[in-house]
Design a protein around this motif. Structure first.
Motif, PDB file in Angstrom:
ATOM      1  N   SER A   9     -49.426  53.833  15.862  1.00 37.76           N
ATOM      2  CA  SER A   9     -48.825  52.659  15.230  1.00 37.76           C
ATOM      3  C   SER A   9     -48.520  52.977  13.775  1.00 37.76           C
ATOM      4  O   SER A   9     -48.945  54.006  13.237  1.00 37.76           O
ATOM      5  CB  SER A   9     -49.765  51.449  15.332  1.00 37.76           C
ATOM      6  N   TRP A  10     -47.762  52.097  13.136  1.00 42.65           N
ATOM      7  CA  TRP A  10     -47.373  52.286  11.753  1.00 42.65           C
ATOM      8  C   TRP A  10     -47.051  50.923  11.164  1.00 42.65           C
ATOM      9  O   TRP A  10     -47.046  49.901  11.862  1.00 42.65           O
ATOM     10  CB  TRP A  10     -46.152  53.203  11.661  1.00 42.65           C
ATOM     11  N   LYS A  11     -46.768  50.887   9.903  1.00 39.05           N
ATOM     12  CA  LYS A  11     -46.409  49.644   9.220  1.00 39.05           C
ATOM     13  C   LYS A  11     -44.887  49.511   9.166  1.00 39.05           C
ATOM     14  O   LYS A  11     -44.189  50.476   8.881  1.00 39.05           O
ATOM     15  CB  LYS A  11     -46.980  49.606   7.803  1.00 39.05           C
ATOM     16  N   ASP A 144     -47.770  45.384  11.478  1.00 36.99           N
ATOM     17  CA  ASP A 144     -48.004  46.514  12.366  1.00 36.99           C
ATOM     18  C   ASP A 144     -46.836  46.673  13.333  1.00 36.99           C
ATOM     19  O   ASP A 144     -46.263  45.699  13.810  1.00 36.99           O
ATOM     20  CB  ASP A 144     -49.291  46.315  13.161  1.00 36.99           C
ATOM     21  N   ALA A 371     -43.165  58.646  15.255  1.00 34.80           N
ATOM     22  CA  ALA A 371     -44.153  57.840  14.542  1.00 34.80           C
ATOM     23  C   ALA A 371     -44.152  58.162  13.048  1.00 34.80           C
ATOM     24  O   ALA A 371     -44.243  57.256  12.201  1.00 34.80           O
ATOM     25  CB  ALA A 371     -45.539  58.055  15.144  1.00 34.80           C
ATOM     26  N   LYS A 372     -44.027  59.449  12.697  1.00 36.95           N
ATOM     27  CA  LYS A 372     -43.983  59.837  11.284  1.00 36.95           C
ATOM     28  C   LYS A 372     -42.738  59.280  10.604  1.00 36.95           C
ATOM     29  O   LYS A 372     -42.794  58.784   9.470  1.00 36.95           O
ATOM     30  CB  LYS A 372     -44.003  61.358  11.160  1.00 36.95           C
ATOM     31  N   SER A 375     -43.021  55.710  10.013  1.00 39.36           N
ATOM     32  CA  SER A 375     -43.999  55.448   8.948  1.00 39.36           C
ATOM     33  C   SER A 375     -43.420  55.670   7.561  1.00 39.36           C
ATOM     34  O   SER A 375     -44.093  55.407   6.562  1.00 39.36           O
ATOM     35  CB  SER A 375     -45.226  56.352   9.136  1.00 39.36           C
TER      36      SER A 375
END
Length: 406
Positions: A9-11, A144, A371-372, A375
């Motif tokens: 997960s990420w913001k 999130d 995901a990176k 992010s």
């Protein structure tokens, strides 16, 4: 290992319409070529901020273009919009700003003729953007996000023999994983599915999807015949492909193996989760059939207009472009291409052909890269300042997804 990756997960950035973005951009839109210099000058005054420019060059009315500009103005990655026009054109900046504001974006518009010319409009625009940037940093709600919140689009360009063996294959595997996690995947280029009608129809999720896919395929085939051009190029031949059917097999594999939920048109968001086919081919029109400009920038913007927060460009022979509004992840199945264009290419799928990893390991690595990027890590194109876009005159009936009865 896979379960841990699936729970990454990420913001992200929550918009007032409920959508979630992976970037918090200000978008400057010019509504005619006559205002493009002013719009670009306003944006260039903020080199260290996340400000993008897109626009349309034409002066005449075009419903397809208007829908596309409105869709991009309300994109999840966009938090604020400034529309800049000259004052004579059909596409009205006030309308774009009003609809963007209704969706909860910060929005404003300018007419150069009303502002007193180039210099005064640029200065006024810079003041508006300064305020937008300040407010986005202070007011945007951080939430999130996970893969189920993502829409990812993919197209391929500059294909070679590795595209159908590695590059498009890993995207297909990733799309399967994304759909299984509750996300949305979009593939396009129906003109690169010529010869595969039966295969596409067998994957229709239901009867409605079957009818839509069949009509879309038949239209694309007629379009190719009408313009006497199939989507295969000298570069494809140099890369080891020999026929449109061979290229089609490699192109369609990027859709993975999950059922196709249906067909969407440019600027339409997928109505629910799953795998969707994007129809970007012009519809028949009583004046003329309409022509598209089949370049990679147009295809990427088509996918982005459908809500893709992130897009893939799979290329065997190599490409250097990026895109406005959403980051582009460039993937190649050719390790030599990756080595030659390492500053531009984001992901080397050719490792599976070299025996360095399995296809599942490769898919896991691509999920981690997503995901990176979500992010906040910049793609290669973002680092280099690639923010290409292309919006063309075109005719599409957003409600026509069945056979045309003349």
């Amino acid at each position: 290992m896979e379960s841990k990756i699936n729970t990454l997960s990420w913001k992200g950035y929550l918009r007032k319409d409920g959508s979630k973005g992976i970037r918090n951009k200000v978008l400057v839109i010019y509504t005619v070529e006559c205002s493009s210099h002013v719009a670009k000058s306003i944006a260039s005054a903020f080199p260290n901020e996340d400000v993008d420019v897109i626009g349309f060059t034409g002066c005449y009315d075009n419903e397809y273009v208007v829908r596309m500009l409105l869709a991009l103005a309300r994109h999840p990655n966009i938090g604020a919009v400034l529309a800049v026009g000259l004052g004579c054109e059909y596409t009205q900046p006030s309308k774009i700003a009003d609809i963007a504001a209704e969706s909860g974006r910060l929005a404003d518009w300018l007419f150069i003729q009303d502002c007193g010319g180039t210099s005064k409009t640029i200065e006024k625009g810079k003041k508006i953007l300064s305020e937008f940037i300040k407010r986005l940093k202070e007011e945007t709600k951080i939430v999130d996000m996970s893969f189920e919140d993502l829409t990812i689009g993919c197209e391929c360009g500059g294909s070679d023999f590795t595209s159908g063996l590695a590059g498009n294959v890993v995207v297909g595997r990733l799309f399967d994983r994304l759909v299984d996690m509750g996300g949305k995947a979009i593939f396009e280029e129906i003109v690169e599915a010529i010869g595969l009608k039966k295969i596409l129809l067998e994957r229709a999720a239901n009867e409605k999807a079957y009818i839509e896919i069949e009509a879309t395929y038949d239209k694309a085939l007629e379009y190719c015949k009408a313009v006497r051009q199939y989507s295969v190029s000298p570069g494809n031949f140099a890369g080891g492909l020999t026929t449109i059917e061979e290229k089609s097999m490699g192109a369609v594999i990027k859709s993975g193996s999950r059922p196709i939920e249906g067909v969407i048109k440019v600027s339409q968001n997928p109505p629910n989760k799953g795998l969707w086919l994007l129809d970007s081919v012009p519809d028949p029109h009583w004046m003329n059939f309409g022509y598209t400009n089949p370049n990679d920038s147009e295809g990427l913007m088509d996918l982005i207009s459908c809500g893709s927060q992130l897009v893939f460009l799979v290329t065997g022979r190599g490409n250097v472009i990026g895109s406005a509004v959403s980051p582009t992840i460039k993937i190649t199945g050719n390790s030599e291409t990756f080595k030659n264009l390492e500053d531009d290419m984001d992901f080397n799928a050719g490792k599976v052909l070299n025996g360095e990893c399995t296809l599942e390991e490769l898919t896991d690595n691509l999920l981690r890269l997503i995901a990176k990027t979500c992010s906040g890590e910049l793609s290669k194109g973002e680092k280099l300042g690639h923010k290409e876009y292309y919006i063309s005159y075109k005719y599409q009936d957003e409600n026509r997804k069945r056979p045309c009865r003349r």
